[in-house]
Design a protein around this motif. Structure first.
Motif, PDB file in Angstrom:
ATOM      1  N   ALA A   1       3.973  -8.634  12.012  1.00 35.01           N
ATOM      2  CA  ALA A   1       5.426  -8.593  12.208  1.00 35.01           C
ATOM      3  C   ALA A   1       5.865  -7.141  12.301  1.00 35.01           C
ATOM      4  CB  ALA A   1       6.141  -9.295  11.058  1.00 35.01           C
ATOM      5  N   GLY A   2       6.567  -6.805  13.366  1.00 32.16           N
ATOM      6  CA  GLY A   2       6.988  -5.423  13.580  1.00 32.16           C
ATOM      7  C   GLY A   2       7.928  -4.902  12.526  1.00 32.16           C
ATOM      8  N   GLU A   3       8.669  -5.810  11.868  1.00 35.94           N
ATOM      9  CA  GLU A   3       9.629  -5.367  10.868  1.00 35.94           C
ATOM     10  C   GLU A   3       8.993  -5.035   9.522  1.00 35.94           C
ATOM     11  OE1 GLU A   3       9.690  -9.942  10.756  1.00 35.94           O
ATOM     12  OE2 GLU A   3       9.466  -8.341  12.228  1.00 35.94           O
ATOM     13  N   SER A   4       7.715  -5.396   9.345  1.00 39.05           N
ATOM     14  CA  SER A   4       7.036  -5.104   8.087  1.00 39.05           C
ATOM     15  C   SER A   4       6.772  -3.609   7.958  1.00 39.05           C
ATOM     16  CB  SER A   4       5.711  -5.860   8.013  1.00 39.05           C
ATOM     17  OG  SER A   4       4.962  -5.476   6.868  1.00 39.05           O
ATOM     18  N   THR A   5       6.726  -3.114   6.724  1.00 40.69           N
ATOM     19  CA  THR A   5       6.380  -1.710   6.479  1.00 40.69           C
ATOM     20  C   THR A   5       4.949  -1.568   5.968  1.00 40.69           C
ATOM     21  OG1 THR A   5       7.271  -1.857   4.231  1.00 40.69           O
ATOM     22  CG2 THR A   5       8.769  -1.109   5.977  1.00 40.69           C
TER      23      THR A   5
ATOM     24  N   LEU B   1      -1.383  -2.637   8.641  1.00 41.47           N
ATOM     25  CA  LEU B   1      -2.374  -3.697   8.734  1.00 41.47           C
ATOM     26  C   LEU B   1      -3.667  -3.352   8.021  1.00 41.47           C
ATOM     27  CD1 LEU B   1      -3.378  -6.393   9.957  1.00 41.47           C
ATOM     28  CD2 LEU B   1      -4.079  -5.088  11.974  1.00 41.47           C
ATOM     29  N   ASP B   2      -4.134  -2.116   8.142  1.00 42.00           N
ATOM     30  CA  ASP B   2      -5.420  -1.771   7.531  1.00 42.00           C
ATOM     31  C   ASP B   2      -5.406  -1.974   6.026  1.00 42.00           C
ATOM     32  OD1 ASP B   2      -3.649   0.375   7.240  1.00 42.00           O
ATOM     33  OD2 ASP B   2      -5.266   1.860   7.178  1.00 42.00           O
ATOM     34  N   LEU B   3      -4.267  -1.705   5.381  1.00 43.62           N
ATOM     35  CA  LEU B   3      -4.169  -1.920   3.933  1.00 43.62           C
ATOM     36  C   LEU B   3      -4.060  -3.405   3.602  1.00 43.62           C
ATOM     37  CD1 LEU B   3      -1.777   0.973   2.849  1.00 43.62           C
ATOM     38  CD2 LEU B   3      -4.287   0.916   2.844  1.00 43.62           C
ATOM     39  N   ALA B   4      -3.422  -4.161   4.475  1.00 44.87           N
ATOM     40  CA  ALA B   4      -3.236  -5.589   4.220  1.00 44.87           C
ATOM     41  C   ALA B   4      -4.554  -6.358   4.241  1.00 44.87           C
ATOM     42  CB  ALA B   4      -2.268  -6.186   5.235  1.00 44.87           C
ATOM     43  N   VAL B   5      -5.485  -5.947   5.089  1.00 42.57           N
ATOM     44  CA  VAL B   5      -6.745  -6.697   5.218  1.00 42.57           C
ATOM     45  C   VAL B   5      -7.890  -6.066   4.429  1.00 42.57           C
ATOM     46  CG1 VAL B   5      -6.091  -7.562   7.486  1.00 42.57           C
ATOM     47  CG2 VAL B   5      -7.435  -5.457   7.325  1.00 42.57           C
TER      48      VAL B   5
ATOM     49  N   ALA C   1       2.332  -7.726   7.910  1.00 42.25           N
ATOM     50  CA  ALA C   1       1.865  -6.355   8.137  1.00 42.25           C
ATOM     51  C   ALA C   1       2.171  -5.967   9.575  1.00 42.25           C
ATOM     52  CB  ALA C   1       0.368  -6.251   7.863  1.00 42.25           C
ATOM     53  N   ARG C   2       2.092  -4.679   9.834  1.00 43.60           N
ATOM     54  CA  ARG C   2       2.367  -4.182  11.178  1.00 43.60           C
ATOM     55  C   ARG C   2       1.251  -3.256  11.634  1.00 43.60           C
ATOM     56  NH1 ARG C   2       4.806   0.864  11.752  1.00 43.60           N
ATOM     57  NH2 ARG C   2       6.059   0.070  13.492  1.00 43.60           N
ATOM     58  N   ILE C   3       1.102  -3.172  12.949  1.00 46.66           N
ATOM     59  CA  ILE C   3       0.198  -2.204  13.546  1.00 46.66           C
ATOM     60  C   ILE C   3       1.033  -0.972  13.869  1.00 46.66           C
ATOM     61  CG2 ILE C   3      -1.298  -1.694  15.515  1.00 46.66           C
ATOM     62  CD1 ILE C   3      -1.791  -4.724  15.741  1.00 46.66           C
ATOM     63  N   PRO C   4       0.792   0.154  13.226  1.00 44.58           N
ATOM     64  CA  PRO C   4       1.594   1.350  13.507  1.00 44.58           C
ATOM     65  C   PRO C   4       1.413   1.806  14.959  1.00 44.58           C
ATOM     66  CG  PRO C   4       0.371   1.585  11.453  1.00 44.58           C
ATOM     67  CD  PRO C   4      -0.176   0.376  12.140  1.00 44.58           C
TER      68      PRO C   4
END
Length: 271
Positions: free
Chosen positions: A199-203, A206-210, A239-242
């Motif tokens: 989700a783009g609105e997440s702060t 992604l790498d930390l989420a997985v 999570a988001r992909i920066p």
């Protein structure tokens, strides 16, 4: 990994060797019925289907030039002209001179996929473009995701367009269909999967989420609208992909490839 489907009766032959139907048999192809046989085309898609023991074949056709380039196969194609092949397939099909008509593969139950020991699963929430779906299948196969969960409705069938874009991955990545995506995420969570929605609105990067998760399910939303609220709420975290501020978002198939890579980082040898 072969698709885990119930075995079907043996393959039916594609027709008498060398037989060439007359022009009268090459009117515009019949409309494919939902759940019925499908045409698959393109070298990678066809060879992968032929290698899948769960496939039942009805017709196998190729142009003379394409047939000469094929490896040794258990079935010999019926030789037809490129024009005849064009007439059998949907307009614009990039067939590379080869196509096969086959019964569709049966979807796998989510509980069976979990029981088989899957550790990487992708979940698509109403992704509707068949080219994107095929590309997601291809990335899933590349990064060790063994199952792709789709909604029973609001998601395209596994057509020739999907199979061509997937470059053979529809034969190795298990297709799971479910009525309720949110409930499927709950089921995955109960089975020990860390469910991460993009989700783009997440702060949350992604790498930390997985990172460190033994079992991961990556959840991707529809082109444009993203995850539906109920599906987002069913994820363990978002999570988001920066990406650069100049670009608002990524195409869903590109986002999937990045997410699958990140979730499988270090799982494959460098060479």
């Amino acid at each position: 990994m072969a698709r885990n489907h119930a075995k079907r009766p043996g393959n039916r032959p594609p027709g008498p060797p060398g037989a060439r139907p007359g022009p009268a048999n090459f009117a515009r192809p019949e409309r494919e019925k939902e759940g019925g046989p499908v045409w698959l085309w393109g070298t990678h898609a066809v060879l992968a289907a032929l290698a899948n023991p769960d496939r039942q074949f009805l017709q196998f056709v190729a142009t003379e030039n394409a047939a000469e380039r094929l490896p040794k196969l258990p079935l010999s194609p019926q030789i037809i002209t490129g024009k005849e092949l064009d007439q059998r397939l949907p307009p614009g099909a990039v067939h590379q001179g080869i196509a096969i008509k086959a019964e569709p593969l049966e979807a796998v139950a989510l509980e069976d996929l979990i029981a088989e020991g899957a550790t990487r699963i992708a979940v698509l929430d109403q992704v509707s473009d068949p080219h994107n779906l095929g590309a997601v299948f291809r990335s899933a196969a590349a990064f060790g995701f063994t199952g792709l969960v789709l909604q029973t409705r609001h998601a395209p069938p596994i057509s020739g367009v999907v199979a061509k874009s997937a470059a053979g991955a529809v034969e190795t990545v298990n297709e799971v269909r479910t009525v309720n995506i949110a409930r499927a995420l709950e089921q995955l969570g109960e089975a020990g999967f860390h469910t991460v929605g993009l989700a783009g609105e997440s702060t949350r990067p992604l790498d930390l989420a997985v990172k460190g998760a033994a079992k991961v399910a990556i959840v991707l939303g529809a082109e444009g609208s993203g995850l539906r609220p109920a599906v987002a709420n069913a994820c363990a975290e978002l999570a988001r992909i920066p990406i650069a501020a100049a670009m608002e978002s990524l195409n869903v198939s590109n986002a999937a490839a990045i997410a699958f890579y990140e979730a499988s980082r270090g799982s494959f040898p460098a060479a």
